[in-house]
Design a protein around this motif. Structure first.
Motif, PDB file in Angstrom:
ATOM      1  N   PRO A  85       0.841  -1.212  -0.051  1.00 29.82           N
ATOM      2  CA  PRO A  85       0.148  -0.009  -0.032  1.00 29.82           C
ATOM      3  C   PRO A  85       0.873   1.262   0.008  1.00 29.82           C
ATOM      4  CG  PRO A  85      -0.981  -1.640   1.546  1.00 29.82           C
ATOM      5  CD  PRO A  85       0.406  -2.244   0.943  1.00 29.82           C
ATOM      6  N   LEU A  86       1.904   1.282   0.585  1.00 27.80           N
ATOM      7  CA  LEU A  86       2.833   2.437   0.810  1.00 27.80           C
ATOM      8  C   LEU A  86       3.298   2.570  -0.709  1.00 27.80           C
ATOM      9  CD1 LEU A  86       4.319   4.630   2.392  1.00 27.80           C
ATOM     10  CD2 LEU A  86       6.130   2.910   2.926  1.00 27.80           C
ATOM     11  N   LEU A  87       3.885   1.792  -1.269  1.00 25.49           N
ATOM     12  CA  LEU A  87       4.278   1.926  -2.707  1.00 25.49           C
ATOM     13  C   LEU A  87       3.350   2.305  -3.721  1.00 25.49           C
ATOM     14  CD1 LEU A  87       6.837  -1.021  -3.026  1.00 25.49           C
ATOM     15  CD2 LEU A  87       7.346   1.322  -2.664  1.00 25.49           C
ATOM     16  N   ALA A  88       2.109   1.827  -3.297  1.00 18.75           N
ATOM     17  CA  ALA A  88       0.850   2.317  -4.328  1.00 18.75           C
ATOM     18  C   ALA A  88       0.685   3.681  -3.936  1.00 18.75           C
ATOM     19  CB  ALA A  88      -0.372   1.208  -4.032  1.00 18.75           C
ATOM     20  N   LEU A  89       0.682   3.937  -2.892  1.00 20.33           N
ATOM     21  CA  LEU A  89       0.535   5.537  -2.437  1.00 20.33           C
ATOM     22  C   LEU A  89       1.447   6.418  -3.161  1.00 20.33           C
ATOM     23  CD1 LEU A  89      -0.858   7.436  -0.381  1.00 20.33           C
ATOM     24  CD2 LEU A  89       1.160   7.364   0.900  1.00 20.33           C
ATOM     25  N   LEU A  90       2.807   6.065  -3.159  1.00 20.37           N
ATOM     26  CA  LEU A  90       3.865   7.106  -3.634  1.00 20.37           C
ATOM     27  C   LEU A  90       3.846   6.913  -5.120  1.00 20.37           C
ATOM     28  CD1 LEU A  90       6.807   5.829  -1.332  1.00 20.37           C
ATOM     29  CD2 LEU A  90       5.645   8.005  -1.420  1.00 20.37           C
ATOM     30  N   ALA A  91       3.314   5.725  -5.810  1.00 20.54           N
ATOM     31  CA  ALA A  91       3.311   5.758  -7.315  1.00 20.54           C
ATOM     32  C   ALA A  91       2.082   6.532  -7.704  1.00 20.54           C
ATOM     33  CB  ALA A  91       3.215   4.142  -7.650  1.00 20.54           C
ATOM     34  N   GLY A  92       1.063   6.252  -6.892  1.00 20.10           N
ATOM     35  CA  GLY A  92      -0.262   7.113  -7.433  1.00 20.10           C
ATOM     36  C   GLY A  92       0.198   8.626  -7.105  1.00 20.10           C
ATOM     37  N   GLY A  93       0.748   9.105  -6.166  1.00 13.42           N
ATOM     38  CA  GLY A  93       1.249  10.408  -6.122  1.00 13.42           C
ATOM     39  C   GLY A  93       1.858  10.777  -7.111  1.00 13.42           C
ATOM     40  N   VAL A  94       2.944  10.181  -7.905  1.00 15.29           N
ATOM     41  CA  VAL A  94       3.815  10.778  -8.599  1.00 15.29           C
ATOM     42  C   VAL A  94       2.766  10.601  -9.872  1.00 15.29           C
ATOM     43  CG1 VAL A  94       5.911   9.831 -10.112  1.00 15.29           C
ATOM     44  CG2 VAL A  94       6.049   9.717  -7.632  1.00 15.29           C
ATOM     45  N   PHE A  95       2.383   9.723 -10.078  1.00 14.17           N
ATOM     46  CA  PHE A  95       1.260   9.520 -11.274  1.00 14.17           C
ATOM     47  C   PHE A  95       0.464  10.983 -11.508  1.00 14.17           C
ATOM     48  CE2 PHE A  95      -2.445   8.330 -13.662  1.00 14.17           C
ATOM     49  CZ  PHE A  95      -1.976   8.077 -14.974  1.00 14.17           C
ATOM     50  N   GLY A  96      -0.009  10.978 -10.230  1.00 11.63           N
ATOM     51  CA  GLY A  96      -0.994  12.251  -9.994  1.00 11.63           C
ATOM     52  C   GLY A  96      -0.186  13.700 -10.270  1.00 11.63           C
ATOM     53  N   GLU A  97       0.886  13.789 -10.077  1.00 12.49           N
ATOM     54  CA  GLU A  97       1.541  15.030 -10.053  1.00 12.49           C
ATOM     55  C   GLU A  97       1.765  15.149 -11.744  1.00 12.49           C
ATOM     56  OE1 GLU A  97       5.234  15.428  -7.674  1.00 12.49           O
ATOM     57  OE2 GLU A  97       3.848  15.731  -6.004  1.00 12.49           O
ATOM     58  N   HIS A  98       2.298  14.013 -12.464  1.00  8.29           N
ATOM     59  CA  HIS A  98       2.467  14.019 -13.876  1.00  8.29           C
ATOM     60  C   HIS A  98       1.303  14.242 -14.585  1.00  8.29           C
ATOM     61  CE1 HIS A  98       4.330  12.737 -17.664  1.00  8.29           C
ATOM     62  NE2 HIS A  98       3.330  12.037 -17.553  1.00  8.29           N
ATOM     63  N   MET A  99       0.199  13.833 -14.236  1.00  4.63           N
ATOM     64  CA  MET A  99      -1.088  13.956 -15.043  1.00  4.63           C
ATOM     65  C   MET A  99      -1.594  15.567 -14.634  1.00  4.63           C
ATOM     66  SD  MET A  99      -1.488  11.519 -16.825  1.00  4.63           S
ATOM     67  CE  MET A  99      -3.143  11.836 -17.488  1.00  4.63           C
ATOM     68  N   SER A 104      -4.336  20.462 -16.437  1.00  3.43           N
ATOM     69  CA  SER A 104      -4.465  21.839 -16.110  1.00  3.43           C
ATOM     70  C   SER A 104      -4.909  22.189 -14.773  1.00  3.43           C
ATOM     71  CB  SER A 104      -5.409  22.598 -16.869  1.00  3.43           C
ATOM     72  OG  SER A 104      -4.590  22.670 -18.257  1.00  3.43           O
ATOM     73  N   ILE A 105      -4.395  21.376 -13.747  1.00  9.84           N
ATOM     74  CA  ILE A 105      -5.073  21.504 -12.269  1.00  9.84           C
ATOM     75  C   ILE A 105      -3.432  21.505 -11.530  1.00  9.84           C
ATOM     76  CG2 ILE A 105      -7.022  20.042 -12.449  1.00  9.84           C
ATOM     77  CD1 ILE A 105      -5.502  17.699 -11.259  1.00  9.84           C
ATOM     78  N   ALA A 106      -3.585  22.066 -10.288  1.00 10.14           N
ATOM     79  CA  ALA A 106      -2.389  22.134  -9.335  1.00 10.14           C
ATOM     80  C   ALA A 106      -1.831  20.963  -9.127  1.00 10.14           C
ATOM     81  CB  ALA A 106      -3.071  22.668  -8.088  1.00 10.14           C
ATOM     82  N   VAL A 107      -0.369  21.023  -9.180  1.00  6.26           N
ATOM     83  CA  VAL A 107       0.256  19.827  -8.968  1.00  6.26           C
ATOM     84  C   VAL A 107       0.285  19.143  -7.612  1.00  6.26           C
ATOM     85  CG1 VAL A 107       2.673  18.944  -9.000  1.00  6.26           C
ATOM     86  CG2 VAL A 107       2.144  20.762 -10.667  1.00  6.26           C
ATOM     87  N   GLN A 108      -0.034  19.970  -6.625  1.00 10.82           N
ATOM     88  CA  GLN A 108      -0.222  19.394  -5.175  1.00 10.82           C
ATOM     89  C   GLN A 108      -1.551  18.603  -5.243  1.00 10.82           C
ATOM     90  OE1 GLN A 108       0.563  22.415  -5.770  1.00 10.82           O
ATOM     91  NE2 GLN A 108       2.636  22.818  -4.715  1.00 10.82           N
ATOM     92  N   VAL A 109      -2.655  19.259  -5.873  1.00 10.87           N
ATOM     93  CA  VAL A 109      -3.946  18.446  -5.965  1.00 10.87           C
ATOM     94  C   VAL A 109      -3.852  17.096  -6.717  1.00 10.87           C
ATOM     95  CG1 VAL A 109      -6.415  18.695  -6.775  1.00 10.87           C
ATOM     96  CG2 VAL A 109      -5.186  20.557  -5.888  1.00 10.87           C
ATOM     97  N   GLY A 110      -3.217  17.365  -7.753  1.00  5.93           N
ATOM     98  CA  GLY A 110      -2.803  16.038  -8.726  1.00  5.93           C
ATOM     99  C   GLY A 110      -2.127  15.022  -7.902  1.00  5.93           C
ATOM    100  N   VAL A 113      -4.676  13.512  -4.984  1.00  7.38           N
ATOM    101  CA  VAL A 113      -5.622  12.920  -5.458  1.00  7.38           C
ATOM    102  C   VAL A 113      -5.084  11.346  -6.140  1.00  7.38           C
ATOM    103  CG1 VAL A 113      -7.416  12.666  -7.456  1.00  7.38           C
ATOM    104  CG2 VAL A 113      -7.255  14.622  -6.140  1.00  7.38           C
ATOM    105  N   GLY A 114      -3.889  11.650  -6.676  1.00 11.39           N
ATOM    106  CA  GLY A 114      -3.348  10.301  -7.403  1.00 11.39           C
ATOM    107  C   GLY A 114      -2.804   9.544  -6.057  1.00 11.39           C
ATOM    108  N   GLY A 115      -2.077  10.125  -5.066  1.00  8.90           N
ATOM    109  CA  GLY A 115      -1.892   9.343  -3.887  1.00  8.90           C
ATOM    110  C   GLY A 115      -3.041   8.557  -3.146  1.00  8.90           C
ATOM    111  N   LEU A 116      -4.056   9.251  -3.085  1.00  6.24           N
ATOM    112  CA  LEU A 116      -5.154   8.453  -2.540  1.00  6.24           C
ATOM    113  C   LEU A 116      -5.734   7.495  -3.344  1.00  6.24           C
ATOM    114  CD1 LEU A 116      -7.302  11.619  -0.843  1.00  6.24           C
ATOM    115  CD2 LEU A 116      -5.899   9.826   0.321  1.00  6.24           C
ATOM    116  N   GLY A 117      -5.552   7.656  -4.750  1.00  6.79           N
ATOM    117  CA  GLY A 117      -6.297   6.583  -5.459  1.00  6.79           C
ATOM    118  C   GLY A 117      -5.285   5.425  -5.661  1.00  6.79           C
ATOM    119  N   GLY A 118      -3.846   5.706  -5.520  1.00  3.03           N
ATOM    120  CA  GLY A 118      -2.963   4.649  -5.436  1.00  3.03           C
ATOM    121  C   GLY A 118      -3.137   3.847  -4.186  1.00  3.03           C
TER     122      GLY A 118
END
Length: 158
Positions: A85-99, A104-110, A113-118
């Motif tokens: 779950p920790l690795l999925a959280l980190l991967a989701g966060g990185v993916f969310g920042e990239h997306m 066109s949304i704030a990097v922190q919000v992405g 959201v990506g981290g929670l999804g991961g």
């Protein structure tokens, strides 16, 4: 094999329900006087954990037994519960920042959201994994032997 003493509280077919008392290493630690964990263990006291084990020695309620689980099962379980779950959280966060840049949304919000999804994906994977290994005897604790009673049972007649 990791072993622990426990008391049998119920038997259901080939399964026994046992209680093992939680132990803390705080009694032997030299920093026990200034340690928060030691203070908490004194406040909350010792509690017993009830768990399901395979009854391979034919133990009955009231028996004291030695239970055990393979080290590899404990390591695999720890990796599944903590690391995935920790690795999925980190991967989701990185993916969310990239997306975030492409959406066109704030990097922190992405990232959030990506981290929670991961994390959600990691927890869903964990749920499926635990269902797959639930019946696997390699991941189940077992009774290894019965211990002699501390006080012999004397039957009184008369």
């Amino acid at each position: 094999m990791i072993e622990e003493n426990a008391r049998v509280v119920a038997v259901e077919g080939e399964v026994a329900w046992v209680e093992a008392e939680r132990k803390s290493a705080c009694g032997s630690c030299e920093a026990k006087g200034g340690c928060g964990t030691g203070s908490l263990s004194q406040v909350f006291g010792t509690r017993s954990n009830r768990m399901r084990v395979l009854n391979t020695v034919g133990a009955a309620p009231g028996d004291t037994v030695v239970i055990g689980i393979e080290e590899s099962a404990l390591v695999r379980g720890s990796v599944a519960v903590y690391l995935v779950p920790l690795l999925a959280l980190l991967a989701g966060g990185v993916f969310g920042e990239h997306m975030a840049g492409q959406l066109s949304i704030a990097v922190q919000v992405g990232g959030v959201v990506g981290g929670l999804g991961g994390l959600g994906v990691g927890l869903l994977w964990l749920r499926g994994y635990t269902h797959r290994i639930a019946g696997d005897p390699r991941f189940q604790p077992v009774t290894l032997k019965r211990l002699a009673p501390v006080f012999p049972i004397v039957e009184l007649k008369g």
